[in-house]
Design a protein around this motif. Structure first.
Motif, PDB file in Angstrom:
ATOM      1  N   GLN A   1     -60.861  39.814  29.929  1.00 41.79           N
ATOM      2  CA  GLN A   1     -61.103  40.087  31.360  1.00 41.79           C
ATOM      3  C   GLN A   1     -59.811  40.328  32.139  1.00 41.79           C
ATOM      4  O   GLN A   1     -59.849  40.612  33.326  1.00 41.79           O
TER       5      GLN A   1
ATOM      6  N   HIS B   1     -75.154  38.142  16.538  1.00 40.55           N
ATOM      7  CA  HIS B   1     -74.005  37.249  16.346  1.00 40.55           C
ATOM      8  C   HIS B   1     -73.925  36.791  14.885  1.00 40.55           C
ATOM      9  O   HIS B   1     -74.912  36.870  14.155  1.00 40.55           O
TER      10      HIS B   1
ATOM     11  N   MET C   1     -79.618  30.494  29.918  1.00 43.82           N
ATOM     12  CA  MET C   1     -78.599  29.895  29.044  1.00 43.82           C
ATOM     13  C   MET C   1     -77.417  29.381  29.863  1.00 43.82           C
ATOM     14  O   MET C   1     -76.766  28.397  29.499  1.00 43.82           O
ATOM     15  N   GLY C   2     -77.159  30.040  30.987  1.00 41.82           N
ATOM     16  CA  GLY C   2     -76.064  29.629  31.863  1.00 41.82           C
ATOM     17  C   GLY C   2     -76.313  28.293  32.561  1.00 41.82           C
ATOM     18  O   GLY C   2     -75.402  27.699  33.134  1.00 41.82           O
TER      19      GLY C   2
ATOM     20  N   PHE D   1     -67.968  25.524  32.033  1.00 39.97           N
ATOM     21  CA  PHE D   1     -68.573  26.834  32.340  1.00 39.97           C
ATOM     22  C   PHE D   1     -70.050  26.590  32.624  1.00 39.97           C
ATOM     23  O   PHE D   1     -70.764  26.019  31.805  1.00 39.97           O
TER      24      PHE D   1
ATOM     25  N   PHE E   1     -82.521  35.771  30.415  1.00 40.45           N
ATOM     26  CA  PHE E   1     -82.082  34.945  29.271  1.00 40.45           C
ATOM     27  C   PHE E   1     -80.698  34.365  29.564  1.00 40.45           C
ATOM     28  O   PHE E   1     -80.463  33.156  29.406  1.00 40.45           O
ATOM     29  N   ARG E   2     -79.765  35.233  30.037  1.00 36.28           N
ATOM     30  CA  ARG E   2     -78.410  34.758  30.322  1.00 36.28           C
ATOM     31  C   ARG E   2     -78.409  33.747  31.468  1.00 36.28           C
ATOM     32  O   ARG E   2     -77.653  32.763  31.440  1.00 36.28           O
TER      33      ARG E   2
ATOM     34  N   ARG F   1     -80.998  39.627  31.478  1.00 37.95           N
ATOM     35  CA  ARG F   1     -80.416  38.882  32.605  1.00 37.95           C
ATOM     36  C   ARG F   1     -81.061  37.508  32.761  1.00 37.95           C
ATOM     37  O   ARG F   1     -80.372  36.524  33.007  1.00 37.95           O
TER      38      ARG F   1
ATOM     39  N   GLY G   1     -72.355  30.957  34.624  1.00 31.87           N
ATOM     40  CA  GLY G   1     -71.436  32.104  34.543  1.00 31.87           C
ATOM     41  C   GLY G   1     -70.141  31.910  35.309  1.00 31.87           C
ATOM     42  O   GLY G   1     -69.389  32.879  35.492  1.00 31.87           O
TER      43      GLY G   1
ATOM     44  N   ASN H   1     -67.892  29.868  24.216  1.00 30.55           N
ATOM     45  CA  ASN H   1     -68.499  28.586  24.620  1.00 30.55           C
ATOM     46  C   ASN H   1     -69.638  28.190  23.694  1.00 30.55           C
ATOM     47  O   ASN H   1     -70.193  27.109  23.831  1.00 30.55           O
ATOM     48  N   ALA H   2     -69.959  29.075  22.726  1.00 29.17           N
ATOM     49  CA  ALA H   2     -71.009  28.746  21.758  1.00 29.17           C
ATOM     50  C   ALA H   2     -70.361  27.966  20.620  1.00 29.17           C
ATOM     51  O   ALA H   2     -70.021  28.517  19.559  1.00 29.17           O
TER      52      ALA H   2
HETATM   53  P1  NAD Z   1     -73.274  35.124  31.622  1.00 27.49           P
HETATM   54  O1  NAD Z   1     -74.164  34.924  32.768  1.00 27.49           O
HETATM   55  O2  NAD Z   1     -73.351  36.385  30.854  1.00 27.49           O
HETATM   56  O3  NAD Z   1     -73.444  33.922  30.575  1.00 27.49           O
HETATM   57  C1  NAD Z   1     -74.284  32.817  30.803  1.00 27.49           C
HETATM   58  C2  NAD Z   1     -74.706  32.271  29.462  1.00 27.49           C
HETATM   59  O4  NAD Z   1     -75.525  33.228  28.788  1.00 27.49           O
HETATM   60  C3  NAD Z   1     -73.561  31.995  28.501  1.00 27.49           C
HETATM   61  O5  NAD Z   1     -72.998  30.723  28.698  1.00 27.49           O
HETATM   62  C4  NAD Z   1     -74.255  32.116  27.162  1.00 27.49           C
HETATM   63  O6  NAD Z   1     -74.915  30.911  26.851  1.00 27.49           O
HETATM   64  C5  NAD Z   1     -75.294  33.193  27.383  1.00 27.49           C
HETATM   65  N1  NAD Z   1     -74.835  34.520  26.947  1.00 27.49           N
HETATM   66  C6  NAD Z   1     -74.188  35.464  27.710  1.00 27.49           C
HETATM   67  N2  NAD Z   1     -73.947  36.561  26.973  1.00 27.49           N
HETATM   68  C7  NAD Z   1     -74.454  36.313  25.741  1.00 27.49           C
HETATM   69  C8  NAD Z   1     -74.516  37.045  24.544  1.00 27.49           C
HETATM   70  N3  NAD Z   1     -74.042  38.304  24.459  1.00 27.49           N
HETATM   71  N4  NAD Z   1     -75.086  36.483  23.469  1.00 27.49           N
HETATM   72  C9  NAD Z   1     -75.591  35.234  23.523  1.00 27.49           C
HETATM   73  N5  NAD Z   1     -75.571  34.484  24.622  1.00 27.49           N
HETATM   74  C10 NAD Z   1     -75.020  35.007  25.704  1.00 27.49           C
HETATM   75  O7  NAD Z   1     -71.792  34.821  32.091  1.00 27.49           O
HETATM   76  P2  NAD Z   1     -70.619  35.829  32.348  1.00 27.49           P
HETATM   77  O8  NAD Z   1     -69.588  35.131  33.139  1.00 27.49           O
HETATM   78  O9  NAD Z   1     -71.152  37.124  32.861  1.00 27.49           O
HETATM   79  O10 NAD Z   1     -69.996  36.066  30.874  1.00 27.49           O
HETATM   80  C11 NAD Z   1     -68.841  36.841  30.711  1.00 27.49           C
HETATM   81  C12 NAD Z   1     -68.960  37.714  29.477  1.00 27.49           C
HETATM   82  O11 NAD Z   1     -68.876  36.885  28.307  1.00 27.49           O
HETATM   83  C13 NAD Z   1     -70.282  38.487  29.381  1.00 27.49           C
HETATM   84  O12 NAD Z   1     -69.992  39.768  28.861  1.00 27.49           O
HETATM   85  C14 NAD Z   1     -71.080  37.671  28.389  1.00 27.49           C
HETATM   86  O13 NAD Z   1     -71.995  38.455  27.651  1.00 27.49           O
HETATM   87  C15 NAD Z   1     -70.000  37.095  27.493  1.00 27.49           C
HETATM   88  N6  NAD Z   1     -70.436  35.811  26.898  1.00 27.49           N
HETATM   89  C16 NAD Z   1     -70.891  35.857  25.630  1.00 27.49           C
HETATM   90  C17 NAD Z   1     -71.347  34.710  25.027  1.00 27.49           C
HETATM   91  C18 NAD Z   1     -71.823  34.780  23.623  1.00 27.49           C
HETATM   92  O14 NAD Z   1     -71.713  35.819  22.997  1.00 27.49           O
HETATM   93  N7  NAD Z   1     -72.364  33.718  23.039  1.00 27.49           N
HETATM   94  C19 NAD Z   1     -71.307  33.508  25.707  1.00 27.49           C
HETATM   95  C20 NAD Z   1     -70.828  33.481  27.035  1.00 27.49           C
HETATM   96  C21 NAD Z   1     -70.400  34.660  27.614  1.00 27.49           C
END
Ligand code: NAD
Ligand code: FAD
Length: 152
Positions: free
Chosen positions: A85, A123, A10-11, A143, A6-7, A4, A146, A34-35
């Motif tokens: 979604q 990934h 990154m967010g 974005f 980390f996300r 959490r 989140g 978005n990556a």
């Molecule tokens: P979130 O809070 O999960 O995402 C915020 C940031 O965290 C993203 O912009 C991304 O940089 C990073 N992130 C999130 N999941 C990741 C993953 N599995 N691997 C690598 N980086 C990741 O935002 P949210 O609105 O809850 O996202 C919606 C869904 O989309 C979630 O399930 C999330 O895991 C996924 N997502 C994946 C990636 C990714 O794989 N690179 C990026 C964005 C969102």
């Protein structure tokens, strides 16, 4: 470290939103991402990072080609749909550009061949050599933390 935090960190990096598309045996698949990174001017390379479990991952591997559509501020619904979604099955009217399925009215459509791929943790990083692109005016879908944002 917790996932959490980390996300959350990154967010804090505000991004645009893309839909990655590929076509294999006449079947089209799309996924929100978005990556996305601009990598090199000469040659023209871009990079996308696709989750190992995403159903588009083996399709890109097999097709050897993919396209990136950069979404405009009115395309949040398409982003949510191609992120899985929105549960209903929709008939999407893709545009065809350089023989690839792309999202209509996007700010940019970029077609690529896979130049290299690297498995990085959970990934795969796909480096795409750009074969063609087109752009149009408009405001981006963003974005941040989140959540979707408009920048105007
Ligand atoms: P979130 O809070 O999960 O995402 C915020 C940031 O965290 C993203 O912009 C991304 O940089 C990073 N992130 C999130 N999941 C990741 C993953 N599995 N691997 C690598 N980086 C990741 O935002 P949210 O609105 O809850 O996202 C919606 C869904 O989309 C979630 O399930 C999330 O895991 C996924 N997502 C994946 C990636 C990714 O794989 N690179 C990026 C964005 C969102
Ligand atoms: P699926 O769940 O198979 O497909 C997604 C949805 O699109 C499904 O509802 C499917 O029915 C529909 N669909 C696909 N193709 C078609 C078609 N031809 N016609 C009609 N409907 C179709 N994940 C990453 O790996 N990397 C990222 O950079 C990334 N960034 C993201 C950014 C944001 C803002 C969000 C919200 C999510 C992001 N994700 C990212 C998560 C990713 O979008 C989801 O995990 C995705 O659903 C998984 O991909 P999939 O190929 O398994 O999609």
């Amino acid at each position: 470290m917790e996932d959490r935090i980390f996300r959350t960190a990154m967010g804090k990096f505000a991004t645009g939103v893309t839909v990655i598309t590929t076509k294999i045996g006449g079947k089209v698949h799309g996924m929100t991402a978005n990556a996305f990174v601009s990598v090199s001017l000469n040659p023209k390379l871009i990079l996308v990072s696709i989750g190992e479990d995403a159903s588009i991952n083996p399709l890109i591997k097999e097709a050897g080609t993919f396209a990136v559509s950069i979404l405009n501020e009115d395309q949040e619904d398409l982003s949510a749909y191609f992120a899985g979604q929105i549960k209903e099955e929709r008939q999407i009217d893709f545009d065809t550009f350089n023989d690839a399925p792309v999202i209509k009215d996007a700010l940019a459509n970029i077609t690529c061949t896979v130049q290299n791929s690297v498995i990085a943790g959970d990934h795969t990083l796909y480096i795409g050599e750009v074969t063609d692109l087109r752009v149009q005016d408009g405001e981006p879908l963003a974005f941040f933390e989140g959540k979707y944002k408009k920048i105007t």
